[in-house]
Enzyme design. Structure first.
Site, PDB file in Angstrom:
ATOM      1  N   SER A 273       0.984  -1.288  -0.132  1.00  0.00           N
ATOM      2  CA  SER A 273      -0.073  -0.069   0.010  1.00  0.00           C
ATOM      3  C   SER A 273       0.899   1.275   0.106  1.00  0.00           C
ATOM      4  O   SER A 273       1.897   1.380   0.678  1.00  0.00           O
ATOM      5  CB  SER A 273      -0.901   0.004   1.266  1.00  0.00           C
ATOM      6  OG  SER A 273      -1.603   1.343   1.188  1.00  0.00           O
TER       7      SER A 273
ATOM      8  N   LYS B 159      -4.460  -6.736   3.255  1.00  0.00           N
ATOM      9  CA  LYS B 159      -4.303  -5.621   2.422  1.00  0.00           C
ATOM     10  C   LYS B 159      -5.863  -5.225   1.899  1.00  0.00           C
ATOM     11  O   LYS B 159      -6.170  -4.203   1.947  1.00  0.00           O
ATOM     12  CB  LYS B 159      -3.312  -5.827   1.044  1.00  0.00           C
ATOM     13  CG  LYS B 159      -3.685  -4.993   0.035  1.00  0.00           C
ATOM     14  CD  LYS B 159      -3.084  -3.608   0.304  1.00  0.00           C
ATOM     15  CE  LYS B 159      -3.124  -2.535  -0.415  1.00  0.00           C
ATOM     16  NZ  LYS B 159      -3.532  -2.448  -1.812  1.00  0.00           N
TER      17      LYS B 159
ATOM     18  N   HIS C  83      -7.148  -3.366   4.865  1.00  0.00           N
ATOM     19  CA  HIS C  83      -6.753  -2.033   4.579  1.00  0.00           C
ATOM     20  C   HIS C  83      -7.461  -0.951   3.750  1.00  0.00           C
ATOM     21  O   HIS C  83      -7.893  -0.148   3.977  1.00  0.00           O
ATOM     22  CB  HIS C  83      -5.492  -2.227   4.314  1.00  0.00           C
ATOM     23  CG  HIS C  83      -4.893  -0.869   4.069  1.00  0.00           C
ATOM     24  ND1 HIS C  83      -4.955  -0.115   2.814  1.00  0.00           N
ATOM     25  CD2 HIS C  83      -4.021   0.019   4.547  1.00  0.00           C
ATOM     26  CE1 HIS C  83      -4.498   1.087   2.818  1.00  0.00           C
ATOM     27  NE2 HIS C  83      -3.828   1.179   4.064  1.00  0.00           N
ATOM     28  N   ASN C  84      -7.806  -1.722   2.546  1.00  0.00           N
ATOM     29  CA  ASN C  84      -8.576  -0.801   1.685  1.00  0.00           C
ATOM     30  C   ASN C  84      -9.922  -0.708   1.907  1.00  0.00           C
ATOM     31  O   ASN C  84     -10.564   0.362   1.769  1.00  0.00           O
ATOM     32  CB  ASN C  84      -8.254  -1.414   0.119  1.00  0.00           C
ATOM     33  CG  ASN C  84      -7.204  -1.302  -0.367  1.00  0.00           C
ATOM     34  OD1 ASN C  84      -6.060  -1.229   0.233  1.00  0.00           O
ATOM     35  ND2 ASN C  84      -6.976  -1.562  -1.615  1.00  0.00           N
TER      36      ASN C  84
ATOM     37  N   GLU D 293      -9.802   2.003   4.353  1.00  0.00           N
ATOM     38  CA  GLU D 293      -9.513   3.157   3.657  1.00  0.00           C
ATOM     39  C   GLU D 293     -10.925   3.615   2.960  1.00  0.00           C
ATOM     40  O   GLU D 293     -11.050   4.952   3.140  1.00  0.00           O
ATOM     41  CB  GLU D 293      -8.547   2.898   2.549  1.00  0.00           C
ATOM     42  CG  GLU D 293      -8.073   3.953   1.578  1.00  0.00           C
ATOM     43  CD  GLU D 293      -7.612   3.525   0.468  1.00  0.00           C
ATOM     44  OE1 GLU D 293      -6.542   2.733   0.800  1.00  0.00           O
ATOM     45  OE2 GLU D 293      -7.723   3.611  -0.760  1.00  0.00           O
TER      46      GLU D 293
HETATM   47  P1  NBP Z   1      -1.047  -2.446 -14.025  1.00  0.00           P
HETATM   48  O1  NBP Z   1      -2.144  -3.249 -12.957  1.00  0.00           O
HETATM   49  O2  NBP Z   1      -1.359  -1.654 -15.019  1.00  0.00           O
HETATM   50  O3  NBP Z   1      -0.363  -3.613 -14.985  1.00  0.00           O
HETATM   51  C1  NBP Z   1       0.430  -3.472 -15.971  1.00  0.00           C
HETATM   52  C2  NBP Z   1       1.490  -4.551 -16.192  1.00  0.00           C
HETATM   53  O4  NBP Z   1       0.894  -5.769 -16.190  1.00  0.00           O
HETATM   54  C3  NBP Z   1       2.434  -4.425 -17.206  1.00  0.00           C
HETATM   55  O5  NBP Z   1       3.865  -4.595 -16.905  1.00  0.00           O
HETATM   56  C4  NBP Z   1       1.918  -5.215 -18.302  1.00  0.00           C
HETATM   57  O6  NBP Z   1       2.838  -5.782 -19.114  1.00  0.00           O
HETATM   58  C5  NBP Z   1       1.833  -6.385 -17.244  1.00  0.00           C
HETATM   59  N1  NBP Z   1       0.780  -7.534 -17.996  1.00  0.00           N
HETATM   60  C6  NBP Z   1      -0.278  -7.571 -18.251  1.00  0.00           C
HETATM   61 BR1  NBP Z   1      -1.554  -6.061 -18.192  1.00  0.00          BR
HETATM   62  N2  NBP Z   1      -0.866  -8.660 -18.932  1.00  0.00           N
HETATM   63  C7  NBP Z   1       0.181  -9.487 -18.792  1.00  0.00           C
HETATM   64  C8  NBP Z   1       0.637 -10.902 -18.945  1.00  0.00           C
HETATM   65  N3  NBP Z   1      -0.632 -11.722 -19.763  1.00  0.00           N
HETATM   66  N4  NBP Z   1       1.727 -11.294 -18.799  1.00  0.00           N
HETATM   67  C9  NBP Z   1       2.843 -10.678 -18.583  1.00  0.00           C
HETATM   68  N5  NBP Z   1       2.619  -9.386 -18.009  1.00  0.00           N
HETATM   69  C10 NBP Z   1       1.276  -8.723 -18.257  1.00  0.00           C
HETATM   70  O7  NBP Z   1       0.245  -1.955 -13.213  1.00  0.00           O
HETATM   71  P2  NBP Z   1       0.366  -1.192 -12.068  1.00  0.00           P
HETATM   72  O8  NBP Z   1      -0.580  -0.081 -12.003  1.00  0.00           O
HETATM   73  O9  NBP Z   1       1.719  -0.870 -11.826  1.00  0.00           O
HETATM   74  O10 NBP Z   1      -0.013  -2.446 -10.841  1.00  0.00           O
HETATM   75  C11 NBP Z   1       0.718  -3.368 -10.584  1.00  0.00           C
HETATM   76  C12 NBP Z   1      -0.190  -4.319  -9.580  1.00  0.00           C
HETATM   77  O11 NBP Z   1      -0.018  -3.628  -8.270  1.00  0.00           O
HETATM   78  C13 NBP Z   1      -1.669  -4.382  -9.862  1.00  0.00           C
HETATM   79  O12 NBP Z   1      -2.022  -5.847  -9.402  1.00  0.00           O
HETATM   80  C14 NBP Z   1      -2.192  -3.602  -8.949  1.00  0.00           C
HETATM   81  O13 NBP Z   1      -3.521  -3.771  -8.502  1.00  0.00           O
HETATM   82  C15 NBP Z   1      -1.153  -3.342  -7.917  1.00  0.00           C
HETATM   83  N6  NBP Z   1      -1.115  -2.156  -7.044  1.00  0.00           N
HETATM   84  C16 NBP Z   1      -1.315  -0.990  -7.530  1.00  0.00           C
HETATM   85  C17 NBP Z   1      -1.290   0.232  -6.819  1.00  0.00           C
HETATM   86  C18 NBP Z   1      -1.493   1.459  -7.354  1.00  0.00           C
HETATM   87  O14 NBP Z   1      -1.455   2.350  -6.737  1.00  0.00           O
HETATM   88  N7  NBP Z   1      -1.158   1.555  -8.810  1.00  0.00           N
HETATM   89  C19 NBP Z   1      -1.229   0.055  -5.564  1.00  0.00           C
HETATM   90  C20 NBP Z   1      -1.032  -1.126  -4.869  1.00  0.00           C
HETATM   91  C21 NBP Z   1      -1.256  -2.337  -5.610  1.00  0.00           C
HETATM   92  P3  NBP Z   1       2.977  -4.972 -20.599  1.00  0.00           P
HETATM   93  O15 NBP Z   1       3.907  -3.769 -20.214  1.00  0.00           O
HETATM   94  O16 NBP Z   1       3.765  -5.881 -21.552  1.00  0.00           O
HETATM   95  O17 NBP Z   1       1.614  -4.735 -21.048  1.00  0.00           O
END
Ligand code: NBP
Length: 486
Positions: A136, A191, A194-195, A198
């Protein structure tokens, strides 16, 4: 330091999935002196990360999964930061054949804990540790220090814990905001809650804002000042702090308060909904979180709101300046008491799941690691940590002596705020549900006795008595005599 392109196993940790979260986590590891192997399905993201941030530490960019795995020291530790759901399974399926027994896959995405239970079991059967990890703090936290909630085996935490603790946020007393939460899906479960908390916190803050605006008649800038004042007291928290920032912001294009140009339809990604769905399965009342999820949902039902806009509401005279000041002080009390109820409900949910799934979660440790890095970080969490340290089996936070005293002192103001909201037609589902929960918990007798009578009447569901042991059924259609059916 230059980036390395060697395939020798030099990396202590690997990150695959280099969108915003993954690349920031990788940079955080590198900035803390760890050699980080980096990989992404599409190589362009890997290259961009190393081109832009390679100077921050030692990265080992890998084009293929094989190259990535070969770069990792054993036991290999791979952080998966891809979109939750099918992409996570796809990545696991791709990497598993390349790994050895004892290696560790860390899923840092927002997975549903049931998926984590399934994945952990499947990988455990292959001798691979699967660590569902809640992270988080958003993208800023990932880079500069998130709160980290790893589940998985205790053995995996031995090799992984020091790495995660090095990049985690630090609480005000210097403790890393990372601890082993418990086996298999405990981390992702915590987690999720937590959300959920939130969501509840944000809803309560929104209700406080609405009351200050509609009842006290304050403008956004004035309300920002009120929140700044609250932030220096017992409500001190990241969410209160950013609330003041948002309210003080003026929209550059229109010159109007920012909050007045934003569409009043709140969105959600789903972890709040999961929390409520899971709470229903566990039989734990989390009315504060549920009301928050429903309030967001209601806000988005434009067609319902349009259809109901002409329904009558009460007419109410505005408060004078002195009354408005006094009312604002009472809103602080209502907000604090309602927040405490939401947190108490969230902790009840963690305790219930811990018992259900055999996770043995240290409830005080959860509060301790939420003191920094995460979205609900707050001074208040240190009090929750202390409450569970004093009594690890505390049935509800409301029973802690200090919290009970505070909520007791707040109750008159809390009731006044809820009554005022009702009289003036201001929706305060969070405040109202929290107060109802408080009153239900403290009630000597609940009307559930009548509910049991009705259930026995139409369905012969039986009831227990206050004066005798056993299960009873009344012959409602006959002579209304009572049968002991235990
Ligand atoms: P995203 O949730 O937008 O995911 C994008 C990533 O997933 C890219 O690296 C993409 O690769 C990869 N991907 C996908 Br889409 N399909 C795939 C597949 N079939 N095989 C391999 N890779 C694949 O990214 P994010 O916002 O950085 O979040 C990542 C994780 O962290 C998520 O689960 C999210 O829920 C969690 N999270 C996010 C936050 C936040 O604040 N954003 C906070 C806490 C947790 P590509 O580049 O090749 O398309």
């Amino acid at each position: 330091m230059p980036s390395s392109t060697t395939t020798q196993p030099t990396a202590q940790i690997g990150v695959t999935g280099l969108a915003v979260m993954g690349s920031n986590l990788a940079r955080n590891f590198a900035r803390h002196g760890h050699t980080v192997a980096v990989h992404n399905r599409t190589y362009a993201k890997t290259k961009a990360l190393v081109d832009e941030h390679g100077h921050e530490g030692t990265f080992v960019p890998a084009e293929s999964a094989e190259e990535f795995v070969a770069a990792l020291q054993k036991p290999r530790r791979i952080v998966v930061m891809v979109k939750a759901g099918e992409p996570t399974d796809a990545v696991i399926d791709e990497f598993t054949p390349l790994l050895d027994e004892g290696d560790v896959i860390i899923d840092g995405g927002n997975a549903h804990f049931h998926d984590t239970l399934r994945r952990e079991k499947a990988l455990r059967d292959k001798g691979i540790h699967f660590v569902g990890t809640g992270i988080s703090g958003g993208e800023e936290g990932a880079l500069n220090g998130p709160a980290i909630m790893p589940g998985g085996s205790a053995e995996s935490y031995k090799s992984l814990g020091p790495l995660l603790e090095s990049i985690a946020a630090k609480a005000p007393d210097g403790t890393p905001c990372c601890t082993h939460i418990g086996p298999d899906a405990a981390g992702h479960f915590v987690k999720m809650v937590h959300n959920g908390i939130e969501y509840a916190d944000m809803q309560l803050i929104a209700e406080a804002y609405d009351l200050l605006r509609t009842v006290a008649g304050f403008g956004p800038a004035r309300i920002a000042e009120v929140f700044r004042g609250w932030n220096s007291g017992r409500l001190n928290s990241y969410l209160i702090e950013i609330t003041a920032e948002v309210l003080a912001h003026t929209d550059a294009a229109s010159g109007r308060p920012f909050v007045d140009v934003v569409a009043d339809e709140a969105e959600q990604k789903g972890t709040g909904r999961w929390t409520v769905q899971t709470a229903l399965d566990l039989g734990v009342p989390v009315s504060g979180i549920a009301e928050a999820v429903f309030a967001r949902s209601l806000s988005g039902h434009r067609e319902l709101r349009d259809a109901a806009r002409t329904l009558p509401g009460p007419a109410a005279a505005p408060l004078d300046a002195e009354e408005a000041e006094a009312f604002a002080a009472r809103v602080e009390e209502a907000l604090y008491a309602s927040k405490l109820v939401s947190y108490a409900q969230g902790w009840n949910m963690i305790a219930a799941a811990s018992a259900e799934y055999g996770w043995d979660i240290d409830l005080g440790a959860v509060a301790a690691i939420w003191r920094g890095g995460c979205i609900i970080r707050a001074a208040f969490l240190d009090r929750i940590r202390a409450a569970f340290a004093a009594d690890p089996s505390l049935p509800t936070l409301l029973a802690d002596e200090g919290f009970a005293d505070e909520v007791g002192r707040a109750q008159d103001a809390w009731r006044d705020v809820v009554a005022t909201a009702v009289r003036r037609g201001v929706p305060t589902p969070g405040f109202s549900a929290a107060l109802a929960y408080y009153d239900a918990l403290r009630a000597e007798r609940l009307p559930a006795a009548l509910t049991q009578g009705q259930r026995d009447f139409f369905g012969a569901h039986t009831y227990r008595r206050t004066d005798r042991e056993g299960s009873f059924h009344t012959l409602w259609g006959g002579d209304r005599s009572e049968q002991d059916v235990s």
